[in-house]
Design a protein around this motif. Structure first.
Motif, mmCIF file in Angstrom:
data_model
loop_
_atom_site.group_PDB
_atom_site.id
_atom_site.type_symbol
_atom_site.label_atom_id
_atom_site.label_comp_id
_atom_site.label_asym_id
_atom_site.label_seq_id
_atom_site.Cartn_x
_atom_site.Cartn_y
_atom_site.Cartn_z
ATOM 1 N N CYS A 2 0.862 -1.176 0.000
ATOM 2 C CA CYS A 2 0.000 0.000 0.000
ATOM 3 C C CYS A 2 0.907 1.238 0.000
ATOM 4 O O CYS A 2 1.456 1.611 1.037
ATOM 5 N N GLN A 3 1.084 1.814 -1.193
ATOM 6 C CA GLN A 3 1.969 2.965 -1.355
ATOM 7 C C GLN A 3 1.389 3.928 -2.387
ATOM 8 O O GLN A 3 0.634 3.536 -3.258
ATOM 9 N N ASN A 4 1.817 5.166 -2.296
ATOM 10 C CA ASN A 4 1.484 6.205 -3.261
ATOM 11 C C ASN A 4 2.455 6.095 -4.434
ATOM 12 O O ASN A 4 3.669 6.090 -4.230
ATOM 13 N N MET A 5 1.938 6.054 -5.657
ATOM 14 C CA MET A 5 2.808 5.897 -6.819
ATOM 15 C C MET A 5 3.715 7.105 -7.050
ATOM 16 O O MET A 5 4.674 7.019 -7.796
ATOM 17 N N CYS A 6 3.443 8.212 -6.389
ATOM 18 C CA CYS A 6 4.278 9.406 -6.546
ATOM 19 C C CYS A 6 5.475 9.410 -5.598
ATOM 20 O O CYS A 6 6.351 10.260 -5.721
ATOM 21 N N GLU A 7 5.507 8.469 -4.657
ATOM 22 C CA GLU A 7 6.622 8.438 -3.702
ATOM 23 C C GLU A 7 6.951 7.020 -3.248
ATOM 24 O O GLU A 7 7.428 6.813 -2.145
ATOM 25 N N PHE A 8 6.700 6.035 -4.118
ATOM 26 C CA PHE A 8 6.902 4.643 -3.724
ATOM 27 C C PHE A 8 8.387 4.278 -3.648
ATOM 28 O O PHE A 8 9.231 4.919 -4.248
ATOM 29 N N GLN A 9 8.656 3.252 -2.875
ATOM 30 C CA GLN A 9 10.017 2.727 -2.701
ATOM 31 C C GLN A 9 9.979 1.223 -2.933
ATOM 32 O O GLN A 9 9.039 0.556 -2.508
#
Length: 171
Positions: free
Chosen positions: A39-46
């Motif tokens: 569960c991550q934001n595609m604009c700041e994923f790692q």
């Protein structure tokens, strides 16, 4: 919900996915139990290690909300790829949007008729557009209507190419 990941897994590729919506990830995990999801934001994923391919289908790139968000998403995709890796996505050019156009289809489920339609809307200026959705359900002579509009970032293909150019060879 994982259909693209299922396709890649069935071809023998190792695959993973991310989304901001945990219930969507839960469905994807059921469809693809051998894949990992976060569960991550595609604009700041790692990612823990670089990958060879990143896909962003169903116009999801536009969920970046703003040009700054879209730029961050592109930068993160580049950082997450192995040298020579590929970032594959689809997008819509805001200058080509016909606000009166929509795609529709219908399906029957039992005694109910469902009509689905979606269309892009761009007001003619700025960096915001919408994906407008409509679902009608008719059963026993009664019709229920559900409508929604998803705010999305609006770019032309030329603007998108400029955002990609520092990181990718654009095809």
């Amino acid at each position: 919900t994982g259909p693209h990941i299922r396709f890649l897994l069935d071809l023998g590729y190792q695959s993973a996915g991310l989304d901001l919506n945990q219930p969507m990830l839960d469905l994807a995990q059921q469809r693809c139990p051998e894949a990992s999801f976060s569960c991550q934001n595609m604009c700041e994923f790692q990612l823990s290690q670089p990958v060879d391919l990143i896909t962003c289908f169903l116009y999801s790139l536009h969920y970046s909300q703003t040009i700054a968000g879209l730029s961050a998403c592109i930068r993160q995709a580049h950082l997450a790829l192995n040298p020579g890796g590929v970032f594959c996505f689809n997008a819509v050019d805001k200058s080509q949007i016909d606000n009166q156009s929509a795609v529709s289809h219908q399906a029957r489920q039992g005694d109910s008729l469902f009509q689905f339609s979606s269309g892009w809307f761009y007001p003619g200026h700025g960096e915001q557009q919408q994906l407008r959705l409509r679902i009608e359900k008719t059963a026993n002579g009664q019709t229920e209507i559900w409508q929604d509009a998803h705010p999305m970032v609006a770019v032309t293909f030329a603007e998108l190419q400029q955002l990609l150019a520092p990181y990718f060879d654009v095809q």
